[in-house]
Design a protein around this motif. Structure first.
Motif, PDB file in Angstrom:
ATOM      1  N   SER A  46       0.823  -1.213   0.000  1.00 31.70           N
ATOM      2  CA  SER A  46       0.000   0.000   0.000  1.00 31.70           C
ATOM      3  C   SER A  46       0.854   1.260   0.000  1.00 31.70           C
ATOM      4  O   SER A  46       0.578   2.213  -0.738  1.00 31.70           O
ATOM      5  CB  SER A  46      -0.910   0.006   1.233  1.00 31.70           C
ATOM      6  OG  SER A  46      -1.585   1.230   1.354  1.00 31.70           O
ATOM      7  N   PHE A  51      -6.163  -1.070  -4.607  1.00 27.99           N
ATOM      8  CA  PHE A  51      -6.616  -0.859  -3.225  1.00 27.99           C
ATOM      9  C   PHE A  51      -7.412  -2.062  -2.724  1.00 27.99           C
ATOM     10  O   PHE A  51      -7.263  -2.482  -1.569  1.00 27.99           O
ATOM     11  CB  PHE A  51      -7.456   0.422  -3.145  1.00 27.99           C
ATOM     12  CG  PHE A  51      -6.634   1.674  -3.045  1.00 27.99           C
ATOM     13  CD1 PHE A  51      -6.607   2.405  -1.875  1.00 27.99           C
ATOM     14  CD2 PHE A  51      -5.875   2.114  -4.118  1.00 27.99           C
ATOM     15  CE1 PHE A  51      -5.850   3.564  -1.774  1.00 27.99           C
ATOM     16  CE2 PHE A  51      -5.119   3.266  -4.039  1.00 27.99           C
ATOM     17  CZ  PHE A  51      -5.097   3.999  -2.862  1.00 27.99           C
ATOM     18  N   HIS A  53      -8.755   0.935   3.341  1.00 28.67           N
ATOM     19  CA  HIS A  53      -8.489   0.638   1.931  1.00 28.67           C
ATOM     20  C   HIS A  53      -9.773   0.320   1.185  1.00 28.67           C
ATOM     21  O   HIS A  53      -9.875   0.601  -0.012  1.00 28.67           O
ATOM     22  CB  HIS A  53      -7.471  -0.502   1.809  1.00 28.67           C
ATOM     23  CG  HIS A  53      -6.065  -0.025   1.955  1.00 28.67           C
ATOM     24  ND1 HIS A  53      -5.516   0.285   3.175  1.00 28.67           N
ATOM     25  CD2 HIS A  53      -5.101   0.254   1.034  1.00 28.67           C
ATOM     26  CE1 HIS A  53      -4.279   0.709   3.004  1.00 28.67           C
ATOM     27  NE2 HIS A  53      -4.014   0.714   1.721  1.00 28.67           N
TER      28      HIS A  53
END
Length: 394
Positions: free
Chosen positions: A18, A160, A82
Motif C-alpha cells: 500500500s 486498493f 483501503h
C-alpha cells in the motif's frame, strides 16, 4: 529467526504494498480524480505524515493492549480504510484514508519492531529488523509491480482492493502465531522513555535515517513518470522497473541484516558514499534505458541496505526506551518519506523536469554524509575516559 517473525513480515508486506504502490499509480489517480501529478504525489507524503504522527502516538496507546491485540486492531483498521479508498470518487477522501491508514500502519510497525526484536537475542536486532523489513522489500518485488499491473488492467482502485484482501490472511496469521501476552506495562514510564530522545547518537541516527529515506522516496514516488517521460520506455515497463527496485531492495536488506550487528559503521559509510554516487550517475544517465535498469536495481539495494541498518542502530541506541523505540524509528524514517516526495514534487512543479527528483535524492544523501561527518568529528572531541552516549556501534 522465529517463525512468528516471518508472519509479522506478511502483514508488513501488505502494508508495504500500500505504501509504495502509488509510485506506479500516480498518473492514473491524477487523471481519474482530475488533479495534477505532483498533487497525486502528495498522497505518498500524506501517508508518510500519518506515519510520523502516528508512530509515537500509537506506540503509547498500544501499551494498554497485548501486542497481539494491538497488532490485530491496527491491521483491521488498515483493511477498512483501503475499502473506503477503493470506493471513493473524492481526492480529499482518498487523501484522508491515506492518513488514517498510515496511523494504523505506524502503530502496527512500531509494535511489530519491538515484538520482533524481543523474539531474538539482544545482539541480533539487525537480523530481526532485516527479517521484518523483508516484507517491505517483497512488496517492492511482487506487490508494487502487481499493483501497477492491476492499475494498467482494471484501474487504480483494483490495487486498493488487492491490499484489503491481502490483509485478511495477515490478520489470521497474527491471531494464530503471536502470543496473546499481557499489556506491555513493564519498564520505564512514557516520560522516561521520551527522555531517551535526548541521546545525541540516537538523534544523529534518526536524522540520518530521515535523510536517506527521504532520498529513496523522492525518486521512488516519481519513478513511473521518470521511466516513461525521460527514459522513453513504455508504460508496460513500469511494473518491471518497480520489480527490479524491489529485487535490489530485498538483496540489500538481506545482506545488510547479516552485517548490521557486527560492523555497522563501515557498512553505513561505504553504503552512503555508494548511494550518493549512484543517485548522481542515475541523474546523468536517466535517458539511457540500460543504465536506468541497472541503477534501479543497485539503488534499491543500497537504499534499503543502508536504511535497514540505520533502523537497527536506532533500536540499539534506544535501549532505554524499550516500548517506544519502534515508534521513534518509524517516525524518523517517515519524516523522510514525507519530505522526499514533497521535495521531488516541488522540483517538478518548478519546471525542472522529471529527472529533478534524482538530483534532490543526491542532495539529501550528501547532507546525510555531511551530518555523519560532523557527528564523527564531535564524537572524537569527547575527552578520553568520558562516558559517550550509546548509539551507532563501531
Amino acid at each position: 529467526m522465529p517463525f512468528a517473525l516471518y508472519l509479522l513480515g506478511l502483514a508488513v508486506f501488505a502494508q508495504g504494498t500500500s505504501e509504495f504502490m502509488l509510485s506506479g499509480l500516480v498518473a492514473d489517480i491524477a487523471r481519474d480524480l482530475e488533479v495534477s501529478i505532483p498533487s497525486a504525489g502528495h498522497l505518498t507524503s500524506a501517508f508518510a505524515i500519518g506515519m510520523v504522527v502516528g508512530a509515537p502516538l500509537m506506540a503509547v496507546a498500544s501499551h494498554r493492549f497485548s501486542r497481539r491485540g494491538a497488532l490485530s486492531a491496527f491491521l483491521v483498521a488498515f483493511l477498512l480504510v483501503h475499502v473506503v479508498g477503493a470506493l471513493t470518487t473524492s481526492f480529499a477522501v482518498l487523501l484522508a484514508t491515506r492518513v488514517v491508514g498510515a496511523l494504523a500502519n505506524a502503530g502496527f510497525l512500531a509494535v511489530a519492531l519491538v515484538t520482533a526484536t524481543a523474539m531474538v537475542e539482544p545482539h541480533a536486532k539487525g537480523r530481526a529488523t532485516s527479517a521484518l523489513l523483508g516484507g517491505v522489500t517483497i512488496a517492492c518485488v511482487a506487490g508494487v509491480p502487481a499493483g501497477a499491473l492491476l492499475g494498467e488492467m482494471w484501474g487504480w482502485r483494483s490495487a486498493f482492493w488487492a491490499v484489503a484482501l491481502l490483509s485478511v490472511p495477515a490478520i489470521l496469521a497474527i491471531v494464530r502465531a503471536v502470543p496473546k501476552g499481557a499489556p506491555d506495562t513493564a519498564g520505564p514510564g512514557v516520560l522516561g522513555e521520551l527522555r531517551a530522545l535526548g541521546d545525541p547518537r540516537l538523534l544523529v541516527t534518526l536524522l540520518l535515517g530521515a535523510l536517506v529515506n527521504g532520498a529513496t522516496f523522492c525518486t521512488f514516488t516519481y519513478l513511473a513518470p521518470l521511466v516513461t517521460e525521460v527514459t522513453g520506455l513504455g508504460s508496460a515497463w513500469v511494473p518491471m522497473v518497480l520489480a527490479l527496485f524491489g529485487i535490489g531492495s530485498f538483496a540489500g536488506v538481506t545482506l545488510a541484516g547479516r552485517a548490521a550487528d557486527v560492523r555497522p559503521v563501515p557498512l553505513l559509510v561505504s553504503g552512503m558514499l555508494a548511494l550518493l554516487a549512484g543517485w548522481v550517475l542515475f541523474a546523468v544517465t536517466a535517458a539511457h534505458p540500460v543504465a536506468v535498469v541497472v541503477l534501479v536495481l543497485v539503488q534499491g539495494a543500497l537504499s534499503f541496505g543502508v536504511g535497514s541498518t540505520l533502523i537497527s542502530q536506532a533500536l540499539y541506541a534506544a535501549s532505554d526506551a524499550p516500548r517506544l523505540s519502534g515508534g521513534f524509528a518509524t517516525a524518523a524514517f517517515n519524516v523522510g518519506g514525507a519530505f522526499g516526495p514533497w521535495a521531488g514534487g516541488l522540483a517538478i512543479s518548478a519546471g525542472l523536469g522529471h529527472r529533478s527528483p534524482l538530483c534532490v535524492s543526491a542532495l539529501l544523501v550528501a547532507l546525510a554524509l555531511a551530518t555523519a561527518g560532523v557527528a564523527l568529528v564531535l564524537r572524537r572531541r569527547v575527552p578520553a575516559g568520558a562516558e559517550a552516549p550509546s548509539g551507532v556501534r563501531s
